[in-house]
Design an enzyme around this catalytic site. Structure first.
Site, mmCIF file in Angstrom:
data_model
loop_
_atom_site.group_PDB
_atom_site.id
_atom_site.type_symbol
_atom_site.label_atom_id
_atom_site.label_comp_id
_atom_site.label_asym_id
_atom_site.label_seq_id
_atom_site.Cartn_x
_atom_site.Cartn_y
_atom_site.Cartn_z
ATOM 1 N N ASP A 90 37.248 24.939 -10.459
ATOM 2 C CA ASP A 90 38.665 24.752 -10.795
ATOM 3 C C ASP A 90 39.080 25.693 -11.920
ATOM 4 O O ASP A 90 38.245 26.257 -12.638
ATOM 5 C CB ASP A 90 38.911 23.303 -11.195
ATOM 6 N N ASP B 241 47.300 21.071 -4.844
ATOM 7 C CA ASP B 241 47.120 19.710 -5.345
ATOM 8 C C ASP B 241 48.038 18.727 -4.624
ATOM 9 O O ASP B 241 47.821 17.517 -4.698
ATOM 10 C CB ASP B 241 47.421 19.659 -6.847
#
Length: 742
Positions: A479, A549
């Site tokens: 990430d 997301d």
């Protein structure tokens, strides 16, 4: 496939059965562009395509020749200041302050295959016969610097990959202020520009605008390629659609600051430039040093947008992505993030994993919160050792227990960041990007590590290597949750500072490569607050990326549709998440969530233990479906049929290589009433094969399905009545087409 140099006309012709690219050595020994487009027959000279005339007030290169003005000649890799007043491809500042250059042709070589780019991702070949490469060496004798322009054409694709390299032999240091990867001058401006724009949770929306005089561009100065603009643009003719017409695609294989620009001059010439953004870039070239630009992959299509996209998808899936997982079906995973966030312990994780195993899921991924003292997002980034309060047996013990259940185990990292409240920050506060005597900006309670420094990259590598070598880990989610600010490297000289952003990306690539080399069978999935670094550069190291997301099925129609303009289905991380959705609070049927997520890598992001019995039975069937068809979905030919940006219905399909199986995704967002009958024209089938079509349970030949269409009328055609158990908003269907074999 061939690259021909005609000595008599000083012309290069790069071509295969689909595309031609032609340019020449001009009389000033620079390079002039002649033609780029559909393949044309070779000839000794295309001199007639070099259009020149005496323009009023033009600045000319040769006294007495009023036709030879660099402002009005289409060029290969132009500079500014010697007649050409348009945006240049490069700029070099010399010791006396001048930026005037004169790179003249010196030599060239043509060879089979394709060379690697040092320290940078790029497309590749596995057999030299797959491609041919032309390298042209130009030299500026005053500054004793060489410019090497590289062109690779692939045998089976309408693709030309380009890059540039600067090599200094000059005793004085030179400053490279601009070094674009590509410049192309097209002879008119009758195009519409397609770009992929957005923001967090709405990445890669398809935007189209007509070219006008002046500059139109997309860019990033955020330190990453960004969710705002993708490093891609396409120019299509106004009448071009998904299945017909001419389009040029330009895709930058890079993960940092970029500029993709089209300048239309007042004579309607369109100049496309693409590369590292010059606003955040200066590179010092000392004697004996070189600078390599990233690669741009140019795709030409005379068969519409789908053909362009299919070219990118197959090339990037098979000749950009690499390694153990490139050609393997991706495991169906479950990620605990939306099920637990930071609040978990070993018992809770094992309960979710056990239920996932019962449902047929193959891989459990432990997300953020397993390390240091990480109970929220304010601490511990960079402290990559397990929190034994949550996990008394550590990552090794947890992973082994999950393996014993019959599941693979995956783990989340955010290697490029730290928090103030961390052992890493306390030990190395000078390892952050920060400007002396100025306040650091904060994003998501975290700060960016200075990956331009090799010692920082090495430190993070050793922490990650220890975790990965001690536990049976088969997947990493990498990430990156904030963009760069205060881009300055503590302890480094002033001339280094505008190199930091690029050196940072080189550091990211280096860490990826070291981990790829050490753990070649780990599946890496890149992530950056979702899709903020969904770019070709990272596909070289991580064959899939968390697409967004935003996991809402309706929004994902737009996100995955836009992503498909450049990227393969196998690269799109796509999950079934909980409802109400955690980003939009929308409730959609579990079937619809799965029907969208199938067209990606597929997985789940919810607490399966909390699903109803009926929902769990649905998950079992969804997992079985994906296991049966994932090879076709992830490797087949993908077609966009109806755009979510243009109407209430979205449709796409994927066809197996042998054309004997196809899956059609059909999605209706809002229920309608008493509307007309509807048909969906399919693509890519074998017109001579007869197909059985699920749901409607009918048989049709491919030519009928492609020309008259598949009838998709439902309850909205008339009164709103039940149709195959589908009614209301947010509905979907997956039609399965199987060829009837004789």
């Amino acid at each position: 496939m061939d690259i021909i140099f005609h000595d008599s006309s000083k012309e290069f012709h790069i071509f295969n059965g689909q595309v031609s690219y032609i340019f020449k050595i001009l009389k000033n020994q620079q390079l002039g562009q002649l033609y780029y487009g559909k393949v044309i027959r070779d000839r000794e000279s295309f001199e007639h395509l070099l259009e020149m005339s005496a323009r009023p007030m033009a600045v000319c290169a040769f006294e007495g020749d009023l036709t030879f003005s660099m402002e009005h000649i289409k060029q290969e890799y132009p500079s500014y200041g010697s007649g050409d007043m348009r945006y240049p491809a490069y700029e070099i500042v010399q010791k006396n302050g001048s930026t005037i250059t004169d790179f003249q042709y010196q030599s060239h070589r043509i060879y089979q295959g394709k060379s690697k780019l040092e320290g940078l991702p790029a497309t590749y070949v596995e057999d030299e016969q797959e491609a041919m490469t032309l390298e042209i060496v130009l030299k500026d004798s005053v500054i004793e610097t060489e410019l090497v322009l590289s062109y690779t054409i692939f045998k089976d694709y309408p693709v030309i990959a380009r890059n540039a390299k600067f090599i200094s032999h000059h005793a004085d240091s030179l400053l490279l202020n601009r070094a674009m990867s590509v410049s192309v001058d097209l002879p008119d401006c009758d195009y519409e520009m397609i770009e992929l724009t957005g923001a967090w949770a709405r990445e890669r929306s398809v935007k189209t605008r007509r070219l006008e005089h002046g500059v139109q561009s997309v860019y990033s100065m955020r330190g990453c390629s960004s969710s705002n603009y993708n490093p891609f643009l396409a120019l299509k003719r106004p009448n071009t659609d998904e299945f017909s017409g001419e389009v040029y695609g330009f895709s930058l294989v890079y993960s940092g600051n970029f500029l993709a620009q089209v300048e239309v001059d007042t004579y309607d010439v369109s100049r496309i430039t693409m590369g590292i953004h010059p606003n955040c870039f200066t590179w010092t070239l000392k004697q004996g040093e070189s600078f390599q630009t990233p690669e741009v992959v140019m795709v030409y299509s005379d068969g519409g947008l789908n053909k362009m996209s299919q070219t990118y998808q197959k090339l990037y899936r098979t000749r950009l992505a690499r390694g153990y997982w490139r050609d393997k079906a991706r495991p169906i995973l479950i990620n605990n993030w939306e099920a637990t966030y930071f609040k978990f312990n070993e018992e809770k994780i094992l309960n979710i994993a056990q239920k996932a195993k019962e449902l047929g899921i193959e891989l459990f991924v432990l997300d953020d919160g397993w390390f240091g003292k990480r109970d929220d997002d304010t601490s511990s980034l960079g402290d990559w050792y397990p929190d034994t309060n949550k996990l008394p047996n550590g990552i090794q013990g947890l992973a082994e227990k999950i393996n014993q259940m019959g599941l693979q185990f995956g783990l989340w990292f955010e290697p490029e960041m730290t928090n103030r409240d961390s052992d890493l920050y306390r030990a190395h506060p000078d390892w952050l990007l920060q400007t002396p005597e100025r306040k650091m900006s904060m994003g998501r309670n975290q700060y960016v590590l200075d990956f331009s420094k090799s010692e920082v990259v090495e430190y993070i590598y050793h922490l990650m290597e220890k975790v990965l070598s001690e536990a049976p880990i088969s997947y990493i989610k990498w990430d990156m949750n904030r963009c760069m600010s205060e881009v300055y490297s503590i302890g480094m000289p002033p001339e280094y500072q505008k190199e930091v952003a690029h050196r940072y990306i080189l550091g990211v690539y280096r860490l990826y490569q070291m981990l790829n080399d050490r753990f070649p069978e780990i599946l890496f999935e890149s992530c950056a607050s979702g899709g903020a670094r969904f770019d070709p550069g990272l596909l070289y190291y991580a064959p899939q990326c968390w697409t967004s997301d935003d996991t809402d099925a309706v929004e994902r129609l737009k996100i995955q549709y836009g992503t498909s303009f450049v990227y393969p289905v196998s690269s799109m991380g796509s999950h079934v998440s909980a409802v109400p959705n955690h980003q939009l609070f929308r409730t959609t049927p579990i079937q619809t969530r799965a029907d969208v997520a199938y067209f990606g890598t597929f997985g789940y992001e919810l607490d399966v233990a909390k699903l109803s019995k009926e929902e769990q039975e649905s998950v079992i069937e969804q997992v079985k479906f994906m296991k049966k068809y994932r090879d076709i979905i992830q490797k087949g030919t993908f077609y966009r049929l109806l755009s979510p940006f243009e109407g209430n219905v979205t449709a796409w399909m994927v066809v197996s290589e042998d054309k004997k199986t196809a899956l059609v995704g059909y999605y209706r967002v809002l229920q309608q009433v008493n509307v007309g009958y509807q048909r969906l024209k399919l693509q890519g089938l074998d017109e001579h094969l007869e197909y059985e079509v699920s749901i409607v349970n009918t048989k049709h030949y491919g030519d009928e399905l492609m020309n008259t269409g598949l009838i998709v009328s439902d309850a909205s055609s008339g009164q709103s009545m039940d149709f195959n158990h589908q009614k209301g908003d947010y509905q979907s269907r997956i039609y399965i087409l199987n060829a009837i074999t004789q």
